[in-house]
Design a protein around this motif. Structure first.
Motif, PDB file in Angstrom:
ATOM      1  N   THR A   1       0.862  -1.178   0.000  1.00 60.52           N
ATOM      2  CA  THR A   1       0.000   0.000   0.000  1.00 60.52           C
ATOM      3  C   THR A   1       0.903   1.234   0.000  1.00 60.52           C
ATOM      4  N   THR A   2       0.372   2.359  -0.486  1.00 61.02           N
ATOM      5  CA  THR A   2       1.257   3.515  -0.690  1.00 61.02           C
ATOM      6  C   THR A   2       0.767   4.814  -0.041  1.00 61.02           C
ATOM      7  N   TYR A   3      -0.393   4.791   0.642  1.00 59.72           N
ATOM      8  CA  TYR A   3      -0.976   6.048   1.168  1.00 59.72           C
ATOM      9  C   TYR A   3      -0.011   6.773   2.109  1.00 59.72           C
ATOM     10  N   SER A   4      -0.161   8.094   2.186  1.00 59.59           N
ATOM     11  CA  SER A   4       0.697   8.890   3.072  1.00 59.59           C
ATOM     12  C   SER A   4      -0.085   9.271   4.326  1.00 59.59           C
ATOM     13  N   THR A   5       0.541  10.040   5.234  1.00 62.55           N
ATOM     14  CA  THR A   5      -0.175  10.384   6.472  1.00 62.55           C
ATOM     15  C   THR A   5      -1.336  11.337   6.210  1.00 62.55           C
TER      16      THR A   5
ATOM     17  N   SER B   1      11.922  12.727   4.075  1.00 59.30           N
ATOM     18  CA  SER B   1      12.556  12.006   5.192  1.00 59.30           C
ATOM     19  C   SER B   1      12.559  12.761   6.514  1.00 59.30           C
ATOM     20  N   MET B   2      11.392  13.326   6.815  1.00 59.44           N
ATOM     21  CA  MET B   2      11.131  13.973   8.105  1.00 59.44           C
ATOM     22  C   MET B   2       9.687  13.663   8.475  1.00 59.44           C
ATOM     23  N   SER B   3       9.355  13.848   9.764  1.00 57.89           N
ATOM     24  CA  SER B   3       7.948  13.777  10.147  1.00 57.89           C
ATOM     25  C   SER B   3       7.286  15.073   9.678  1.00 57.89           C
ATOM     26  N   PRO B   4       5.941  15.114   9.635  1.00 58.38           N
ATOM     27  CA  PRO B   4       5.277  16.367   9.242  1.00 58.38           C
ATOM     28  C   PRO B   4       5.670  17.518  10.172  1.00 58.38           C
ATOM     29  N   GLN B   5       6.091  17.191  11.410  1.00 59.13           N
ATOM     30  CA  GLN B   5       6.491  18.227  12.372  1.00 59.13           C
ATOM     31  C   GLN B   5       7.974  18.583  12.263  1.00 59.13           C
TER      32      GLN B   5
ATOM     33  N   SER C   1      18.891  13.234   1.978  1.00 66.13           N
ATOM     34  CA  SER C   1      18.662  14.576   2.526  1.00 66.13           C
ATOM     35  C   SER C   1      17.394  14.577   3.381  1.00 66.13           C
ATOM     36  N   HIS C   2      17.198  15.672   4.105  1.00 62.96           N
ATOM     37  CA  HIS C   2      16.011  15.835   4.958  1.00 62.96           C
ATOM     38  C   HIS C   2      15.541  17.280   4.849  1.00 62.96           C
ATOM     39  N   VAL C   3      14.374  17.505   4.255  1.00 65.17           N
ATOM     40  CA  VAL C   3      13.817  18.865   4.194  1.00 65.17           C
ATOM     41  C   VAL C   3      12.298  18.812   4.329  1.00 65.17           C
TER      42      VAL C   3
END
Ligand SMILES: [Zn+2]
Length: 367
Positions: A71-75, A101-105, A141-143
């Motif tokens: 499955t591919t759904y996002s948060t 590659s980060m949480s929404p927060q 990377s992370h942004v």
């Protein structure tokens, strides 16, 4: 021989068989692979794979015998984008669409490529799009937003990466250079040049030695389509990456993306999809040849999502013809996408799972 001897022999024989069986199954089921190669067909749903199968039989994809669906759904969305689904594959965590590659927060999620470097292995990415584009970017990377490609380029240049092949030159040169996509005077390209070979033309790419290297086409931000018959193919970049990365006897992680299967889907262009999936399949063949000989490489081929809501209606498998097909949308759909796996612990990636399971399981194998 006495009856007692025979039964003793039988017991010993059975024990030996059991030990062999345990060793063999442990070898293929739970063995830590030295190398992991993750191949992502961007936008590659079952209809796209079937399109490839109509025009090529046997495909290299047919060489796998462990398969699954994810499955591919996002948060925050039923239909993911490449940033959120790439994050799931690279880190084992779901996030919002657009986040790298980060949480929404904003909490940083460690990636499988970073884990490889921590273990003293080599790591790299190969793509037929800019290496600052969402799918390669999630590994290195992370942004907060995939649109921050200038920051992604800076993070990539500051990173420990061993192979960076694709496009994306515009984000690596200062605004004063014609064709730059930056709005400042930073030059991530100069940083890359200070620590690795950098190729900006096909000639330079072909001359690369088998050590740390970046390659991106000068003066363009795009990689040519497979149908352009450009002199550098995804398969060639993949082979070169394997030559470089396999020099590290501790192993490596490599991500290879067939980036433009997705663009064919967005364009609702069957021929574009077909040519890109066959070019991706060529790269799959190169990877499988390597893994088969190496015997200590886990290969996982999957997609981040399906693009186009593609369906196939008529044609002829024997004559390699696809006549009737349709697309429900210009964007991404929410259908599950296939997973193919080969090598040590391949069985972990079979069955029906969530996209985060791919990331979690790769990380657990290299715990
Ligand atoms: Zn897309």
């Amino acid at each position: 021989m006495r009856k007692k001897d025979i039964s003793q022999l039988a017991i010993i024989g059975a024990l030996i068989l059991l030990v062999i069986l345990l060793l063999v199954t442990r070898d293929t089921v739970n063995k830590q692979p030295r190398n992991i190669i993750l191949m992502i067909g961007d936008g590659m749903g079952v209809a796209q794979v079937t399109t490839g199968r109509i025009y090529r039989h046997p495909m290299h994809l047919e060489r796998f015998n462990t398969m699954g669906l994810i499955t591919t759904y996002s948060t925050n969305r039923f239909t993911t984008d490449s940033a959120a689904s790439g994050t799931a594959l690279a880190t084992g965590y779901k996030t919002d669409n657009g986040v790298i590659s980060m949480s929404p927060q904003g909490e940083v999620y460690p990636t499988i490529a970073e884990r490889a470097k921590k273990l003293g292995k080599s790591a790299g990415v190969v793509a037929t799009t800019g290496i600052t584009h969402a799918t390669p970017a999630v590994f290195i990377s992370h942004v907060k937003s995939r649109r921050m490609q200038d920051v992604i380029a800076e993070q990539i240049a500051d990173g420990p990466w061993d192979v960076l092949f694709g496009a994306g030159w515009g984000y690596f040169v200062p605004q004063s250079v014609e064709g730059s996509l930056r709005t400042d005077d930073k030059s991530p390209l100069d940083i890359l040049k200070s620590k690795m070979q950098v190729a900006l033309t096909p000639e330079e790419f072909k001359a690369l030695e088998d050590k740390r290297a970046a390659a991106m086409l000068e003066r363009t931000n795009y990689f040519p389509k497979a149908s352009d018959n450009f002199e550098i193919t995804l398969e060639m970049m993949t082979r070169k990456a394997l030559d470089i990365l396999s020099n590290n006897n501790k192993g490596f992680f490599l991500m290879v993306e067939g980036s433009q299967i997705d663009w064919g889907g967005h364009d609702n262009d069957m021929e574009y999809i077909r040519d890109e999936i066959l070019a991706f399949d060529d790269a799959v063949g190169a990877v499988l040849d390597f893994a088969k000989e190496d015997k200590n490489t886990l290969v996982i081929v999957t997609a981040d999502h399906e693009t186009g809501g593609m369906t196939l209606l008529s044609g002829d498998f024997e004559k390699h013809e696809l006549v009737g097909y349709d697309f429900a949308i210009k964007g991404h759909s929410g259908v599950m996408v296939p997973v193919f796996s080969f090598g040590p612990s391949a069985a972990l990636f079979g069955g029906m799972q969530d996209n985060t399971d791919i990331g979690k399981k790769m990380l657990r194998l290299w715990d």
